[in-house]
Motif scaffolding. Structure first.
Motif, PDB file in Angstrom:
ATOM      1  N   GLU A   1       0.862  -1.197   0.000  1.00  0.00           N
ATOM      2  CA  GLU A   1       0.000   0.000   0.000  1.00  0.00           C
ATOM      3  C   GLU A   1       0.890   1.236   0.000  1.00  0.00           C
ATOM      4  O   GLU A   1       1.929   1.265   0.658  1.00  0.00           O
ATOM      5  N   ALA A   2       0.450   2.261  -0.738  1.00  0.00           N
ATOM      6  CA  ALA A   2       1.249   3.483  -0.893  1.00  0.00           C
ATOM      7  C   ALA A   2       1.567   4.144   0.455  1.00  0.00           C
ATOM      8  O   ALA A   2       2.615   4.773   0.606  1.00  0.00           O
ATOM      9  N   ASP A   3       0.654   3.988   1.426  1.00  0.00           N
ATOM     10  CA  ASP A   3       0.886   4.680   2.707  1.00  0.00           C
ATOM     11  C   ASP A   3       1.564   3.781   3.747  1.00  0.00           C
ATOM     12  O   ASP A   3       1.749   4.180   4.883  1.00  0.00           O
ATOM     13  N   ASN A   4       1.966   2.572   3.349  1.00  0.00           N
ATOM     14  CA  ASN A   4       2.593   1.665   4.318  1.00  0.00           C
ATOM     15  C   ASN A   4       4.112   1.858   4.318  1.00  0.00           C
ATOM     16  O   ASN A   4       4.870   1.087   3.744  1.00  0.00           O
ATOM     17  N   GLN A   5       4.545   2.930   4.957  1.00  0.00           N
ATOM     18  CA  GLN A   5       5.954   3.304   4.949  1.00  0.00           C
ATOM     19  C   GLN A   5       6.830   2.227   5.594  1.00  0.00           C
ATOM     20  O   GLN A   5       7.951   1.988   5.138  1.00  0.00           O
ATOM     21  N   ALA A   6       6.324   1.577   6.608  1.00  0.00           N
ATOM     22  CA  ALA A   6       7.118   0.557   7.315  1.00  0.00           C
ATOM     23  C   ALA A   6       7.523  -0.556   6.354  1.00  0.00           C
ATOM     24  O   ALA A   6       8.684  -0.990   6.343  1.00  0.00           O
ATOM     25  N   VAL A   7       6.588  -1.013   5.532  1.00  0.00           N
ATOM     26  CA  VAL A   7       6.906  -2.075   4.569  1.00  0.00           C
ATOM     27  C   VAL A   7       7.752  -1.502   3.435  1.00  0.00           C
ATOM     28  O   VAL A   7       8.699  -2.140   2.973  1.00  0.00           O
ATOM     29  N   LYS A   8       7.441  -0.285   3.021  1.00  0.00           N
ATOM     30  CA  LYS A   8       8.219   0.339   1.926  1.00  0.00           C
ATOM     31  C   LYS A   8       9.698   0.469   2.301  1.00  0.00           C
ATOM     32  O   LYS A   8      10.578   0.310   1.461  1.00  0.00           O
ATOM     33  N   ASN A   9       9.955   0.722   3.578  1.00  0.00           N
ATOM     34  CA  ASN A   9      11.346   0.855   4.038  1.00  0.00           C
ATOM     35  C   ASN A   9      12.112  -0.459   3.944  1.00  0.00           C
ATOM     36  O   ASN A   9      13.331  -0.471   3.965  1.00  0.00           O
TER      37      ASN A   9
END
Ligand SMILES: [Zn+2]
Length: 208
Positions: free
Chosen positions: A71-79
């Motif tokens: 998800e675009a707002d899931n910064q924790a996973v994006k990191n």
């Protein structure tokens, strides 16, 4: 050359999302084909099916990993997004020694052995002086000869080339005594010509 939107594969060891860029469009323009079947294709980069996860360094079959939606707002996973690194010759040989290898379907066993063979040949292509094969390389080539199926024309060409590189010139010529489709003619003619010359070097079939 055109890549699609990145897709994410979940590393089965560390759960990191591994970013994979799917190639949507590539061209063989400017490609060089070598007698071992390897093609240098600047406009058609190779898409790995097995690689090392850059985060945990474990070897994963990218084709078997689960897809992840981020998800675009899931910064924790994006990191946690990571990439992957292609395997080198030693890493491929190490896998070939494992129990895991023995349980693989023949086409994947062939894939791993061809990869190792092609990587080892990298420094040999186009050279006029012969660079001897190491013991591991020879063992790999002999195992590959046994694995390749004569019923498939592409495998047949590869098997003939392996025999030539191993110095088994008569066997090479015998394997090539077959009615190939016209698309195979350039490579078959080159391999045969070099076998008759008793040359084991890897030569260019076409391209510059
Ligand atoms: Zn990992």
């Amino acid at each position: 050359m055109k890549y699609g939107q990145p897709i994410y594969k979940k590393c089965c060891f560390c759960d990191s999302p591994i970013e994979v860029l799917p190639l949507l469009e590539g061209r063989h323009t400017g490609s060089i084909l070598w007698s071992d079947g390897f093609m240098n294709s600047p406009m058609m980069p190779k898409q790995e099916i097995i690689a090392k996860c850059d985060h945990c360094k474990e070897v994963v079959w990218l084709i078997d990993l689960e897809n992840m939606v981020i998800e675009a707002d899931n910064q924790a996973v994006k990191n946690k997004i990571t990439r992957y690194t292609a395997l080198n010759e030693q890493e491929l040989f190490a896998i070939i020694e494992t129990e895991h290898y023995k349980q693989l379907p023949p086409e994947l066993q062939v894939y791993l052995r061809v990869e190792a063979w092609h990587i080892g040949n990298k420094e040999r292509r186009g050279k006029t002086e012969t660079q001897a094969f190491s013991k591991l390389e020879r063992e790999n080539m002999i195992a590959l000869v046994a694995l390749l199926d004569l019923g498939d024309p592409q495998s047949r060409v590869m098997k003939a080339e392996l025999q030539r590189e191993l110095g088994e010139f008569n066997s090479c010529i015998e394997i090539l005594d077959y009615l190939f489709d016209p698309q195979f003619e350039p490579i078959v003619a080159k391999i045969k010509e070099q076998a008759e010359l008793k040359n084991i070097n890897i030569i260019k079939v076409f391209g510059k």
